[in-house]
Enzyme design. Structure first.
Site, PDB file in Angstrom:
ATOM      1  N   HIS A 190      41.074  53.462  31.720  1.00 13.26           N
ATOM      2  CA  HIS A 190      40.042  53.057  32.676  1.00 13.26           C
ATOM      3  C   HIS A 190      40.666  52.977  34.066  1.00 13.26           C
ATOM      4  CE1 HIS A 190      38.126  50.841  29.035  1.00 13.26           C
ATOM      5  NE2 HIS A 190      37.929  52.147  28.992  1.00 13.26           N
ATOM      6  N   ASP A 230      35.469  49.120  24.479  1.00 11.83           N
ATOM      7  CA  ASP A 230      35.526  50.576  24.545  1.00 11.83           C
ATOM      8  C   ASP A 230      36.526  51.093  23.509  1.00 11.83           C
ATOM      9  OD1 ASP A 230      34.916  53.151  25.499  1.00 11.83           O
ATOM     10  OD2 ASP A 230      36.670  53.125  26.812  1.00 11.83           O
ATOM     11  N   SER A 234      43.097  50.253  28.543  1.00  4.92           N
ATOM     12  CA  SER A 234      42.596  49.721  29.803  1.00  4.92           C
ATOM     13  C   SER A 234      43.616  48.775  30.429  1.00  4.92           C
ATOM     14  CB  SER A 234      41.243  49.026  29.576  1.00  4.92           C
ATOM     15  OG  SER A 234      40.661  48.686  30.815  1.00  4.92           O
TER      16      SER A 234
END
EC number: 3.1.1.61
Length: 188
Positions: A37, A130, A11
């Site tokens: 992301h 995540d 991310s």
């Protein structure tokens, strides 16, 4: 059809970290799948930037596509990516997972036994957790797991959450992750 698969969750700080990692890698006998992301507005540009830095071709994954060795696929922004048979892409809408879409957990949790070759899961820099459930799943089905170290992470949230699962085999900075991948995977 590919036997070896590397799935990367990343991310915040991702594009630079991915460039640092892929710049070091020669073409390897594995399909690489990146779940970053990103928004649909940015995905193509980031894939192009990574393609310019990597020795393997980089593209956005397409629904129904079979992964091929020596290629890098990126989950498109705004869609979750799952794999059937560990090698066929299924793109789907649906609720955000861990506040993000695409989510690394969705991709990683779609992987299944039997593994035809080596399965390697990597969690790089990013906020939140995540990839933690996904990396534990990869470890549980016999895959090899790697998390980025704290010093080299822009934000140590995701790799830290992954490490806290107790399911990480190696904690390394991007250049050493590249070295470990070269050790684990044969050149093409």
């Amino acid at each position: 059809m590919t036997r070896n698969l590397v799935v990367i969750g990343v991310s915040t700080g991702g594009p630079l970290t991915l460039k640092a990692l892929f710049r070091e890698l020669p073409p390897l006998d594995a399909a690489f799948l990146i779940v970053l992301h990103i928004t649909p507005e940015m995905d193509y540009r980031i894939a192009q930037g990574l393609d310019a830095a990597a020795s393997m071709p980089v593209k956005l994954a397409e629904d129904g596509e079979y992964l091929k060795s020596g290629r890098v696929y990126m989950a498109p922004g705004g869609l979750h990516l799952q794999l059937t048979g560990n090698n066929r892409v299924v793109l789907c809408e649906g609720p955000r997972v861990n506040y993000v879409q695409p989510a690394a957990d969705v991709t990683m949790l779609s992987l299944s036994k039997p593994l035809k070759g080596k399965l390697i899961g990597i969690v790089l820099t990013g906020m939140g957790r995540d990839g933690a459930d996904g990396i534990k799943h990869i470890h549980d089905i016999g895959g090899i797991t790697i998390a980025q170290d704290q010093q080299s992470s822009t934000i140590y949230g995701m790799p830290k959450a992954a490490a806290q699962t107790g399911a990480i085999d190696y904690v390394l900075p991007p250049q050493k992750i590249a070295g470990k991948l070269m050790e684990l995977l044969a050149p093409l």
